[in-house]
Design a protein around this motif. Structure first.
Motif, PDB file in Angstrom:
ATOM      1  N   GLU A 104       1.329  42.562  10.785  1.00 13.28           N
ATOM      2  CA  GLU A 104       2.285  41.816   9.971  1.00 13.28           C
ATOM      3  C   GLU A 104       1.595  41.359   8.690  1.00 13.28           C
ATOM      4  O   GLU A 104       0.432  40.992   8.707  1.00 13.28           O
ATOM      5  CB  GLU A 104       2.771  40.595  10.761  1.00 13.28           C
ATOM      6  CG  GLU A 104       3.722  39.751   9.977  1.00 13.28           C
ATOM      7  CD  GLU A 104       4.042  38.467  10.711  1.00 13.28           C
ATOM      8  OE1 GLU A 104       4.710  37.635  10.106  1.00 13.28           O
ATOM      9  OE2 GLU A 104       3.614  38.295  11.846  1.00 13.28           O
ATOM     10  N   TYR A 131       9.856  37.940  13.537  1.00 19.39           N
ATOM     11  CA  TYR A 131       8.754  37.895  12.579  1.00 19.39           C
ATOM     12  C   TYR A 131       9.036  36.775  11.579  1.00 19.39           C
ATOM     13  O   TYR A 131      10.171  36.615  11.134  1.00 19.39           O
ATOM     14  CB  TYR A 131       8.598  39.220  11.832  1.00 19.39           C
ATOM     15  CG  TYR A 131       8.098  40.341  12.717  1.00 19.39           C
ATOM     16  CD1 TYR A 131       6.736  40.528  12.927  1.00 19.39           C
ATOM     17  CD2 TYR A 131       8.988  41.194  13.359  1.00 19.39           C
ATOM     18  CE1 TYR A 131       6.276  41.540  13.746  1.00 19.39           C
ATOM     19  CE2 TYR A 131       8.540  42.210  14.186  1.00 19.39           C
ATOM     20  CZ  TYR A 131       7.182  42.373  14.368  1.00 19.39           C
ATOM     21  OH  TYR A 131       6.717  43.369  15.180  1.00 19.39           O
ATOM     22  N   CYS A 163       6.541  37.065   2.209  1.00 16.66           N
ATOM     23  CA  CYS A 163       5.600  38.147   2.498  1.00 16.66           C
ATOM     24  C   CYS A 163       4.603  38.277   1.341  1.00 16.66           C
ATOM     25  O   CYS A 163       4.981  38.208   0.176  1.00 16.66           O
ATOM     26  CB  CYS A 163       6.386  39.442   2.683  1.00 16.66           C
ATOM     27  SG  CYS A 163       5.396  40.944   2.651  1.00 16.66           S
TER      28      CYS A 163
END
Length: 184
Positions: A104, A131, A163
């Motif tokens: 991830e 996630y 992210c």
């Protein structure tokens, strides 16, 4: 140990009921004795576990060569979901940090100005169930994963973080500023 304490507590409860039914105070005193014994066993077990934890990590009490404060290694250890020696899973810290799942992407480091802009936007970002990150549509990490579109404001409110690969906060904040400048 806890099962033994549970049995003692249940026996004490049964003896209290017996004392009430028979009006015999001896059963009540035996019930009190069993309850005290159960409490003492809990305290002894707690002290034993505390001593074992201290003996297991004596190096954590001193700052290491990198200058970490005492106990920082304990906080790092608590963020893992790996079972401890006693077969229990460690808890997540109260700060809301989540363990990074293998493969991830990391969390984008958002500055305060971008955070203020992004927190008010209704622009859609993509999240993947289970996630903790939200992404832009072109993020390479998403590839063929099933995504859920959410407004960035809602994604933030739900606890998702940006992210580091597609840097949605920086990108969305820059786009918002460009649109605002072009209107002037």
């Amino acid at each position: 140990m806890l099962y033994f304490v549970l049995i003692l507590v249940l026996a004490a409860l049964g003896l209290v009921v017996t004392a009430l039914i028979t009006a015999n105070s001896l059963w009540a005193w035996i019930s009190i004795g069993l309850s005290v014994l159960a409490g003492l066993l809990l305290v002894v077990d707690w002290l034993r576990r505390r001593a074992a934890a201290r003996a297991q990590s004596p190096a954590d009490a001193e700052p290491d060569a990198e200058g970490d404060e005492p106990g920082e290694k304990d906080a790092e250890r608590e963020t893992t979901d790996e079972p401890t020696e006693e077969g229990q899973t460690a808890l997540l810290p109260a700060t809301g940090e989540l363990k990074t799942v293998a493969g991830e992407p990391a969390e984008e480091q958002t500055d305060a100005a971008d955070l203020l802009v992004v927190s008010a936007l209704e622009t859609e970002v993509l999240v993947v169930d289970e996630y903790p990150r939200y992404h832009l549509g072109g993020c390479t990490w998403l590839e063929s994963k099933d995504t859920i579109p959410l407004p960035v404001k809602e994604a933030r409110d739900l606890g998702f973080t940006p992210c580091a690969l597609c840097t949605p906060d920086a990108t969305l904040a820059a786009e918002h500023r460009e649109k605002r400048e072009s209107r002037k």
